[in-house]
Structures are given as structure tokens and as C-alpha cells.
Design a protein around this motif. Structure first.
Motif, PDB file in Angstrom:
ATOM      1  N   GLU A 131     -20.446   6.089 -20.584  1.00 59.19           N
ATOM      2  CA  GLU A 131     -20.022   6.147 -21.985  1.00 59.19           C
ATOM      3  C   GLU A 131     -20.214   7.570 -22.483  1.00 59.19           C
ATOM      4  N   GLY A 132     -19.599   7.897 -23.603  1.00 60.01           N
ATOM      5  CA  GLY A 132     -19.783   9.206 -24.230  1.00 60.01           C
ATOM      6  C   GLY A 132     -19.901   9.000 -25.728  1.00 60.01           C
ATOM      7  N   MET A 133     -21.008   9.473 -26.312  1.00 59.27           N
ATOM      8  CA  MET A 133     -21.281   9.278 -27.742  1.00 59.27           C
ATOM      9  C   MET A 133     -21.942  10.551 -28.266  1.00 59.27           C
ATOM     10  N   LYS A 134     -22.154  10.580 -29.578  1.00 55.20           N
ATOM     11  CA  LYS A 134     -22.842  11.740 -30.153  1.00 55.20           C
ATOM     12  C   LYS A 134     -23.890  11.298 -31.158  1.00 55.20           C
ATOM     13  N   ALA A 135     -24.970  12.080 -31.265  1.00 55.61           N
ATOM     14  CA  ALA A 135     -25.925  11.944 -32.370  1.00 55.61           C
ATOM     15  C   ALA A 135     -25.682  13.118 -33.315  1.00 55.61           C
ATOM     16  N   TYR A 136     -25.504  12.789 -34.590  1.00 58.26           N
ATOM     17  CA  TYR A 136     -25.163  13.790 -35.611  1.00 58.26           C
ATOM     18  C   TYR A 136     -26.335  13.982 -36.546  1.00 58.26           C
ATOM     19  N   ARG A 137     -26.698  15.238 -36.846  1.00 56.13           N
ATOM     20  CA  ARG A 137     -27.748  15.471 -37.846  1.00 56.13           C
ATOM     21  C   ARG A 137     -27.100  15.652 -39.223  1.00 56.13           C
ATOM     22  N   TRP A 138     -27.576  14.841 -40.160  1.00 58.04           N
ATOM     23  CA  TRP A 138     -27.066  14.932 -41.529  1.00 58.04           C
ATOM     24  C   TRP A 138     -27.840  16.008 -42.293  1.00 58.04           C
ATOM     25  N   ALA A 139     -27.320  16.366 -43.453  1.00 60.18           N
ATOM     26  CA  ALA A 139     -27.916  17.445 -44.259  1.00 60.18           C
ATOM     27  C   ALA A 139     -29.368  17.128 -44.642  1.00 60.18           C
ATOM     28  N   ASP A 140     -29.715  15.824 -44.784  1.00 63.06           N
ATOM     29  CA  ASP A 140     -31.092  15.474 -45.164  1.00 63.06           C
ATOM     30  C   ASP A 140     -32.026  15.415 -43.961  1.00 63.06           C
ATOM     31  N   GLY A 141     -31.549  15.795 -42.777  1.00 66.09           N
ATOM     32  CA  GLY A 141     -32.390  15.827 -41.585  1.00 66.09           C
ATOM     33  C   GLY A 141     -32.333  14.560 -40.750  1.00 66.09           C
ATOM     34  N   SER A 142     -31.808  13.456 -41.292  1.00 68.95           N
ATOM     35  CA  SER A 142     -31.736  12.207 -40.529  1.00 68.95           C
ATOM     36  C   SER A 142     -30.696  12.343 -39.405  1.00 68.95           C
ATOM     37  N   VAL A 143     -30.791  11.465 -38.403  1.00 69.02           N
ATOM     38  CA  VAL A 143     -29.914  11.546 -37.227  1.00 69.02           C
ATOM     39  C   VAL A 143     -29.229  10.196 -37.037  1.00 69.02           C
ATOM     40  N   TRP A 144     -27.909  10.236 -36.838  1.00 66.65           N
ATOM     41  CA  TRP A 144     -27.092   9.024 -36.816  1.00 66.65           C
ATOM     42  C   TRP A 144     -26.148   9.051 -35.627  1.00 66.65           C
ATOM     43  N   THR A 145     -25.707   7.845 -35.229  1.00 69.74           N
ATOM     44  CA  THR A 145     -24.623   7.780 -34.258  1.00 69.74           C
ATOM     45  C   THR A 145     -23.516   6.894 -34.813  1.00 69.74           C
ATOM     46  N   PHE A 146     -22.338   6.969 -34.166  1.00 72.51           N
ATOM     47  CA  PHE A 146     -21.104   6.379 -34.684  1.00 72.51           C
ATOM     48  C   PHE A 146     -20.735   5.141 -33.879  1.00 72.51           C
ATOM     49  N   ARG A 147     -20.665   3.984 -34.535  1.00 78.82           N
ATOM     50  CA  ARG A 147     -20.164   2.739 -33.936  1.00 78.82           C
ATOM     51  C   ARG A 147     -20.756   2.436 -32.551  1.00 78.82           C
ATOM     52  N   PRO A 148     -22.084   2.468 -32.400  1.00 77.58           N
ATOM     53  CA  PRO A 148     -22.654   2.233 -31.056  1.00 77.58           C
ATOM     54  C   PRO A 148     -22.346   0.833 -30.518  1.00 77.58           C
ATOM     55  N   GLN A 149     -22.096  -0.116 -31.439  1.00 80.45           N
ATOM     56  CA  GLN A 149     -21.752  -1.474 -30.975  1.00 80.45           C
ATOM     57  C   GLN A 149     -20.423  -1.447 -30.208  1.00 80.45           C
ATOM     58  N   ALA A 150     -19.504  -0.580 -30.651  1.00 79.78           N
ATOM     59  CA  ALA A 150     -18.208  -0.493 -29.966  1.00 79.78           C
ATOM     60  C   ALA A 150     -18.387   0.095 -28.570  1.00 79.78           C
ATOM     61  N   ASN A 151     -19.267   1.094 -28.448  1.00 76.55           N
ATOM     62  CA  ASN A 151     -19.519   1.663 -27.126  1.00 76.55           C
ATOM     63  C   ASN A 151     -20.250   0.658 -26.229  1.00 76.55           C
TER      64      ASN A 151
END
Ligand SMILES: *Cc1c(COP(=O)(O)O)cnc(C)c1O
Length: 372
Positions: A84-104
């Protein structure tokens, strides 16, 4: 059968075994200043092992490092492997998120089924991402379109040369900081139309995200570079008429009357999470999403008639990449009205997705999943 045996097993707990000598702050900062893509890896990796007798177990987050494989490990001979290929994104407030992991997770399970590998439950897939990114949070870059690329994968590790599904399988997640894919804005790519090679055929593995599909595409990709192109566009195997996709990206066309066309899933196209997301947001953007077969000849004539105005490819790594032109036989032909700059709709689709991924726009569909 007892009631107990009908219950789902408890989710895996990825125990952390900290790296004894992690990368220094200064060395990590040097990597994050110019990460490139897929060149540098974080201090840890998530790992679990499946056996036919015991199911999933041995879950841990351990120091990143070489694996010990028996030379007869089945993956080295018969390519029983998925990823699989996914990304973790850092938001401006410092938190870290990923996109639709259930779909992956769901696609990983479909790929596993096709390659006769064991399915990893969604909860365990997501737990592995959470545990790894918690351990290596400092490796998630900040600013611009940077991210921590996450690569879950599973392979047959049983030491056995017989041809059957392996009875021992390893699952890992590794992570690699990634810089902005485009350093000076998206530049339209030039595609080689492969008339020699196909990517997938009916009944094959085209809809599975497996390493073997990529191995089979490398020679075509090499020919694309030799022809001065960036990527290959593959046609269907039966008629060499219908556009399928690039080696690792799905394709969209934008029409003058506001339709967003993409080849329908026929079993030989990989169902991209980015593709699916773009189909879902199309109506919000005033576009009509249409999944249909697209003949390459029709694409070319719709560009000539002005009916197709823009074309782009999409996938997790580059998000959205404008397609400028084709090389087919000797000649170069336009793939869109503009061959040197990205179109307005292409730019808008790209910005809409990125704004959700980086927390700059409201996440109306609940697509973002907080990791840290
Ligand atoms: C991964 C992949 C894509 C893009 O999928 P995303 O989920 O959008 O990243 C498209 N085509 C192929 C062949 C792929 O392997």
C-alpha cells in the motif's frame, strides 16, 4: 463449536521496542531539509508475522533494519507480495493525520485475497500505522506539501520452494519522509503510449496492488524515458484500444461541458483511493463524474474538437499531475488543450484534496484519521 471460537480475535498490539541508537536531531533535521522521495527511512518499522497455524502475532514496532530471509523464502521466487502507499500529514497545529486509511485497509485485504495471502483486519492495519507514526513522529516533516510516506507491505516468508500459498507471511510498515512532489508547481507530463506491453489483462492481477505488476511495467517505463517521456499510459490487453492507467496513477479527462471522465473499473485497473475521492468531490466542484470506457482515439479526437480541455493523472504520491501530451509511434500529440501548463480544473481538484489532507478545509466526509 464454542461461542469463543466465533469471536473475532483481539486487535494486535504493536509493542514498541525502541531503537537503541536513534538518529540524532541534527542528522534527522538534515534529512528533513531535503528528503526527496523513498531515500531515507525513519528509526522504526511496524512488523507482525502470520502463520497458518497461529494466525497473526508477534506484533511490534522495532528498530528499522535489514530482514533475515531464508534464500528459499517464497516471495523471492514466486513474488507473492502486496503493498500500500499512504501519507501522514502534519497540520498547522502540529497534529498528524492520514487520509482514508479504511479505504487502504480494504484494498490491502482485496489485494491479499487475490495473491492468496492472509487478510489483515482493518483494525490491525490502522493500529500498525498509529504505532509506527507515534514512535517516529519527529520524522513527519512540517510545511509545504511535505509528508511522511507510509509503505505497508506483506510477503511470503516461508522457506519452501513448492508452488502453493505460503504458510508463513510477514507484514511490515516502513516510513520515509517525502518532500513536495513538484518543486515549482505541477508540470504536465508526457506519456508514452505502449504498443508493446500491457499492464494487466482480464482475470490477472491488475486490480491488486502487488509488486509483480510493477516489475512487469519497468521495461515499458525504461522505453518511456528513452523516448523522452515521463510515464507510460497502458491500453487494454485485448484490443489495445481502451485507456487503462499509468504505471501507478489513474487517469481523468475534463470536458468543456463540465464532465469529469475516468476509465471505468474493468478488473484490470487499480482502484485508486485518490481516484475514488475525486469522483466523490466532483459534484461539490460543479463537475459531473462519469466512469466509462475511454478509447485513446476518442481522447485524441476530443482534444482536437475542443471537447476535452484538460487531462490529469492521480495517485497518493503526486496527488494530481497534469497530462500534457502523448508520444505514439513517431509523433507527439496533445492530450489536452494546453500541453505546457496545468488547467484550471486540474489545479482546483488538486487544491481541494490537499486542503482536506492538510487540515485547511473542513473534512465533511470524515476522511481524515488522526495518528498523533
Ligand atoms: C497505487 C496505484 C494507483 C493510485 O492509487 P492511490 O490509492 O490513489 O494512491 C494507481 N494505479 C496503480 C497501478 C497503483 O499501484
Amino acid at each position: 463449536m464454542s461461542a469463543d471460537s466465533l469471536q473475532a480475535p483481539a486487535p494486535l498490539s504493536f509493542e514498541r521496542q525502541p531503537h537503541p541508537a536513534p538518529t540524532s536531531d541534527a542528522d534527522r533535521a538534515a534529512v528533513l531539509a531535503s528528503p526527496g522521495f523513498g531515500k531515507h527511512f525513519t528509526d522504526h518499522m511496524a512488523h507482525a508475522v502470520w502463520t497458518a497455524d497461529g494466525g497473526w502475532g508477534q506484533a511490534r514496532v522495532e528498530p528499522y533494519g535489514p530482514l533475515q530471509l531464508d534464500p528459499s523464502a517464497a516471495v523471492l521466487h514466486y513474488a507473492q507480495e502486496i503493498f500500500e502507499g499512504m501519507k501522514a500529514y502534519r497540520w498547522a497545529d502540529g497534529s498528524v493525520w492520514t487520509f482514508r486509511p479504511q479505504a487502504n485497509a480494504a484494498r490491502f485485504a482485496r489485494s491479499a485475497r487475490r495473491l492468496a495471502l492472509p487478510e489483515l483486519p482493518e483494525a490491525d492495519f490502522i493500529a500498525s500505522l498509529e504505532a509506527l507514526v507515534a514512535a517516529d513522529e519527529a520524522w513527519v516533516p512540517t510545511g509545504g506539501e511535505t509528508s511522511l510516506y507510509l509503505r505497508p507491505f506483506m510477503f511470503a516468508s516461508e522457506a519452501f520452494l513448492g508452488v502453493r500459498p505460503a504458510a508463513k507471511v510477514d507484514y511490515l510498515v516502513i516510513a520515509s519522509p517525502a518532500g513536495a512532489y513538484f518543486t515549482s508547481g505541477p508540470r504536465p507530463v508526457k506519456l508514452l503510449v505502449s504498443r508493446t506491453y500491457t499492464r494487466a489483462a482480464a482475470g490477472g492481477t491488475g486490480a491488486a496492488k502487488c509488486g509483480g505488476n510493477y516489475a512487469a511495467s519497468l521495461l515499458a517505463q525504461q522505453e518511456a524515458y528513452a523516448a523522452g517521456c515521463d510515464q507510460v499510459v497502458f491500453l487494454d490487453a485485448a484490443e489495445q484500444r481502451w485507456v487503462e492507467e499509468l504505471g501507478g496513477m489513474n487517469v481523468f479527462l475534463v470536458t468543456a461541458d463540465g464532465r469529469l471522465l475516468t476509465p471505468e473499473l474493468t478488473g484490470s485497473i487499480l482502484e485508486g483511493v485518490t481516484r475514488d475521492s475525486i469522483l466523490e468531490i466532483a459534484r461539490d466542484m460543479g463537475l459531473e463524474p462519469v466512469e466509462q470506457r475511454i478509447a485513446l482515439d476518442d481522447w485524441l479526437s476530443m482534444v482536437a474538437s475542443g471537447e476535452v480541455t484538460e487531462a490529469f493523472a492521480c495517485g497518493t504520491a503526486a496527488v494530481v499531475t497534469p497530462i500534457g501530451s502523448f508520444v505514439d509511434g513517431g509523433g507527439t500529440k496533445p492530450a489536452a488543450a494546453e500541453t505546457e501548463v496545468a488547467g484550471k480544473v486540474t489545479e482546483a481538484v488538486r487544491a481541494t484534496l490537499l486542503d482536506v489532507q492538510y487540515g485547511r478545509a473542513e473534512d465533511r466526509r470524515g476522511w481524515m484519521h488522526r495518528l498523533v
